[in-house]
Design a protein around this motif. Sequence first.
Motif, PDB file in Angstrom:
ATOM      1  N   ASP A  14      28.004 -15.253   3.847  1.00  0.00           N
ATOM      2  CA  ASP A  14      27.583 -16.235   2.841  1.00  0.00           C
ATOM      3  C   ASP A  14      28.505 -16.340   1.628  1.00  0.00           C
ATOM      4  OD1 ASP A  14      25.422 -17.134   4.254  1.00  0.00           O
ATOM      5  OD2 ASP A  14      23.987 -15.767   3.294  1.00  0.00           O
ATOM      6  N   HIS A  15      29.617 -15.604   1.581  1.00  0.00           N
ATOM      7  CA  HIS A  15      30.454 -15.708   0.378  1.00  0.00           C
ATOM      8  C   HIS A  15      31.958 -15.621   0.660  1.00  0.00           C
ATOM      9  CE1 HIS A  15      31.232 -11.328   0.352  1.00  0.00           C
ATOM     10  NE2 HIS A  15      29.969 -11.223   0.742  1.00  0.00           N
ATOM     11  N   LYS A  53      34.228  -4.138   8.787  1.00  0.00           N
ATOM     12  CA  LYS A  53      32.815  -3.862   8.560  1.00  0.00           C
ATOM     13  C   LYS A  53      31.976  -4.848   9.360  1.00  0.00           C
ATOM     14  CE  LYS A  53      32.659  -6.720   4.368  1.00  0.00           C
ATOM     15  NZ  LYS A  53      32.321  -6.748   2.926  1.00  0.00           N
ATOM     16  N   SER A  54      30.730  -4.480   9.552  1.00  0.00           N
ATOM     17  CA  SER A  54      29.804  -5.353  10.270  1.00  0.00           C
ATOM     18  C   SER A  54      29.299  -6.442   9.337  1.00  0.00           C
ATOM     19  CB  SER A  54      28.630  -4.544  10.823  1.00  0.00           C
ATOM     20  OG  SER A  54      29.066  -3.560  11.734  1.00  0.00           O
ATOM     21  N   GLY A  55      28.691  -7.472   9.922  1.00  0.00           N
ATOM     22  CA  GLY A  55      28.151  -8.580   9.135  1.00  0.00           C
ATOM     23  C   GLY A  55      27.808  -9.759  10.029  1.00  0.00           C
ATOM     24  N   PHE A  56      27.910 -10.957   9.470  1.00  0.00           N
ATOM     25  CA  PHE A  56      27.650 -12.180  10.228  1.00  0.00           C
ATOM     26  C   PHE A  56      28.542 -13.284   9.662  1.00  0.00           C
ATOM     27  CE2 PHE A  56      24.721 -12.091   6.673  1.00  0.00           C
ATOM     28  CZ  PHE A  56      24.781 -13.385   6.167  1.00  0.00           C
ATOM     29  N   GLN A  92      18.051 -11.624  -0.709  1.00  0.00           N
ATOM     30  CA  GLN A  92      17.903 -10.198  -0.421  1.00  0.00           C
ATOM     31  C   GLN A  92      18.028  -9.912   1.071  1.00  0.00           C
ATOM     32  OE1 GLN A  92      14.228  -8.875  -2.123  1.00  0.00           O
ATOM     33  NE2 GLN A  92      14.886  -9.206  -4.244  1.00  0.00           N
ATOM     34  N   LEU A  93      17.432 -10.757   1.863  1.00  0.00           N
ATOM     35  CA  LEU A  93      17.497 -10.568   3.306  1.00  0.00           C
ATOM     36  C   LEU A  93      18.917 -10.726   3.823  1.00  0.00           C
ATOM     37  CD1 LEU A  93      15.886 -10.058   5.858  1.00  0.00           C
ATOM     38  CD2 LEU A  93      15.450 -12.486   6.028  1.00  0.00           C
ATOM     39  N   SER A  94      19.680 -11.666   3.269  1.00  0.00           N
ATOM     40  CA  SER A  94      21.056 -11.876   3.704  1.00  0.00           C
ATOM     41  C   SER A  94      21.939 -10.685   3.366  1.00  0.00           C
ATOM     42  CB  SER A  94      21.616 -13.143   3.054  1.00  0.00           C
ATOM     43  OG  SER A  94      20.872 -14.286   3.444  1.00  0.00           O
ATOM     44  N   SER A  95      21.715 -10.062   2.206  1.00  0.00           N
ATOM     45  CA  SER A  95      22.510  -8.892   1.839  1.00  0.00           C
ATOM     46  C   SER A  95      22.261  -7.728   2.791  1.00  0.00           C
ATOM     47  CB  SER A  95      22.191  -8.479   0.399  1.00  0.00           C
ATOM     48  OG  SER A  95      20.835  -8.078   0.280  1.00  0.00           O
ATOM     49  N   LYS A  96      21.027  -7.583   3.244  1.00  0.00           N
ATOM     50  CA  LYS A  96      20.731  -6.530   4.212  1.00  0.00           C
ATOM     51  C   LYS A  96      21.311  -6.869   5.587  1.00  0.00           C
ATOM     52  CE  LYS A  96      18.590  -4.398   1.066  1.00  0.00           C
ATOM     53  NZ  LYS A  96      19.304  -3.287   0.382  1.00  0.00           N
ATOM     54  N   ALA A  97      21.304  -8.131   5.948  1.00  0.00           N
ATOM     55  CA  ALA A  97      21.858  -8.537   7.238  1.00  0.00           C
ATOM     56  C   ALA A  97      23.365  -8.336   7.275  1.00  0.00           C
ATOM     57  CB  ALA A  97      21.517  -9.997   7.526  1.00  0.00           C
ATOM     58  N   ALA A  98      24.041  -8.485   6.120  1.00  0.00           N
ATOM     59  CA  ALA A  98      25.479  -8.253   6.086  1.00  0.00           C
ATOM     60  C   ALA A  98      25.817  -6.799   6.355  1.00  0.00           C
ATOM     61  CB  ALA A  98      26.048  -8.678   4.728  1.00  0.00           C
ATOM     62  N   ALA A  99      24.939  -5.882   5.941  1.00  0.00           N
ATOM     63  CA  ALA A  99      25.182  -4.460   6.161  1.00  0.00           C
ATOM     64  C   ALA A  99      24.715  -4.001   7.533  1.00  0.00           C
ATOM     65  CB  ALA A  99      24.489  -3.637   5.071  1.00  0.00           C
ATOM     66  N   VAL A 147      19.877  -5.558  13.125  1.00  0.00           N
ATOM     67  CA  VAL A 147      18.456  -5.431  12.834  1.00  0.00           C
ATOM     68  C   VAL A 147      17.926  -6.656  12.098  1.00  0.00           C
ATOM     69  CG1 VAL A 147      16.729  -4.064  11.587  1.00  0.00           C
ATOM     70  CG2 VAL A 147      18.574  -2.920  12.817  1.00  0.00           C
ATOM     71  N   TYR A 148      18.685  -7.157  11.116  1.00  0.00           N
ATOM     72  CA  TYR A 148      18.159  -8.165  10.215  1.00  0.00           C
ATOM     73  C   TYR A 148      18.606  -9.593  10.537  1.00  0.00           C
ATOM     74  CZ  TYR A 148      17.126  -4.070   7.379  1.00  0.00           C
ATOM     75  OH  TYR A 148      16.661  -2.876   6.941  1.00  0.00           O
ATOM     76  N   LEU A 149      19.641  -9.775  11.336  1.00  0.00           N
ATOM     77  CA  LEU A 149      20.157 -11.128  11.554  1.00  0.00           C
ATOM     78  C   LEU A 149      19.140 -12.053  12.220  1.00  0.00           C
ATOM     79  CD1 LEU A 149      22.653 -12.762  10.964  1.00  0.00           C
ATOM     80  CD2 LEU A 149      23.541 -12.178  13.220  1.00  0.00           C
ATOM     81  N   PRO A 150      18.383 -11.629  13.237  1.00  0.00           N
ATOM     82  CA  PRO A 150      17.371 -12.540  13.802  1.00  0.00           C
ATOM     83  C   PRO A 150      16.352 -13.008  12.758  1.00  0.00           C
ATOM     84  CG  PRO A 150      17.728 -10.672  15.263  1.00  0.00           C
ATOM     85  CD  PRO A 150      18.450 -10.369  14.009  1.00  0.00           C
ATOM     86  N   ALA A 151      15.971 -12.102  11.833  1.00  0.00           N
ATOM     87  CA  ALA A 151      15.020 -12.496  10.798  1.00  0.00           C
ATOM     88  C   ALA A 151      15.640 -13.498   9.842  1.00  0.00           C
ATOM     89  CB  ALA A 151      14.541 -11.258  10.039  1.00  0.00           C
TER      90      ALA A 151
END
Length: 555
Positions: free
Chosen positions: A115-116, A139-142, A517-524, A528-532
């Motif tokens: 996102d940035h 690093k991992s992310g999307f 907040q959800l996007s910051s967790k999905a980047a790390a 786990v968080y990308l589907p959400a």
Amino acid sequence: MVCPLNIAPEISSFLVFSSSFLAFSFLLEKISLNIQTKFSPIKEASGLTQKSAAKPEVILPEIKHFSLKITPPNYTDKSSREQEKFAVSAEDGATLSWQISTNKTVKQVSLLFNDHEKLLLKAVNPDRTEWKTTRTITKSGFYQVNLDGKISDLYQIEMIKDLPPVICIQAPKPSTVIDFGEPQKTMLKTALSDDYGIREAYINATIASGSGEAVKFKEQKLRFDVNFNSHQTQYQLQKQLDLKQLGMQPGDELYFYVKATDNHNQETRSEVYIVSIADTAKLMQMESMANGLDVKPELFRSERQIIIETEQLLREKDTLKAEEFKKRSNNLGFDQKLLRLRYGKFLGEESESGGDAESTNSLSDPKDFSNATKITDAYTDKHDNAEDASFLEPETKNQLKATLNEMWSAELRLRTYKPQEALPFAYKALRLLKDLQQKSRAYVAKTSAKIAPLKPVEKRLTGDLTKIINPATQQDFKKQTDPYLSLRQTANLLSQLKNGAGLGAAGLQILRQTNMQLSSKAAANPSVYLPAVTCFRRILANVNQPKNISRQDIL
């Protein structure tokens, strides 16, 4: 060793004090009436991740064809591979090359990471329908594909971290003592493993000699008899450490550890292992025996005398006749037996003769005929007698048992006329006895000190209290904001959307804050968080029209 899934500390705190950040993303169906319902967030998250992986990727309709080339780093020793999907799983430091073909002319194509971060693609033909770019992932992310302002779905980037080497030392034990008569050698056996390959491994050895302020250290590297040029992922190594070749003397200690380096220059070292040679000269000294706390002097000096006479017998062996040599060796074995039996009394062992000789002779008196009480007293151990109870600690008892075993081994070889083989066991028994003596020492404070008598009647309530004031502590407490307040509010808002109710401007602002907040967790942790995140963004796009929101996205 199985490594559990790592969860960020802030997420762990949230799981304790709130319904959980994952709960409102993945388990809203279970918490529609009570958001405090207990659940297993990791299990649910992994289940949704598997469902999303089974679904085909949704790509922009303007994309005609695309390919993604993954070039692993050199340390992996893997060849390049290509795929036709945007979600990627690659090694740490791998180079990704995107090639995208569009079915119409496009002004600009870019990739938006987390996102940035924005990465522009370069057009490779005049029609501006072929685009390509490269990027090294660390690093991992999307990321998303942006075609002239039209953004695609979220695609996961999973980075496979290179783990350091694993060292498992199988032999020797963490602490090894080589007693007199034993070979001054020890075999080192170790197993090395790494996910991509081991480049180097060696033994770092340090020899400590001397004592007190005169101690000296000598450090050296010992190489294994193996060539690591093949960079294998597993090695079974062994090396014999010859203490004499290393220059060790009795009383010296060897400290060593194994160090391994993988192809990615990651280093791992094992725990420090100790190998020492027993100092027989120090064992034979009398200084430690002459102290005021020598509770059992005769027992602790007898083993030393047996060793001295055994060594003297070996020196005179060539001048003695065979019968005389065997007789003296057998006598030494008998002395060793008496010493062993005396120590056995501390552990409640019986005499090998089957009973006390004096008590047995007293039973032959005709006056004691049919005296059952006296017979019972002579052959019965009264373990409930306080005078016969043992005050030894369990650790001391175990060491005494080990001492008796060494004495028995020495006695066996002395009785079979092998005094040379009996010496190592005798020396080890003596060392164990000296250790017991050191443990038996105790400190008793002097009682001759005289303290001035107190005068409670005259001194009571006569102190000056004018300078004693009440303590005053002032501290300003700032009200802390709850970082997860918006998450709990979002859970309630999604429950309203599930029931078909609309949201106001304040509710929309809360959803946007939660999306950040959800996007910051999905980047790390995208797995786990990308589907959400994907479901949540679809909800945000249709929040003004609740009827268009998919019930599956809310669940």
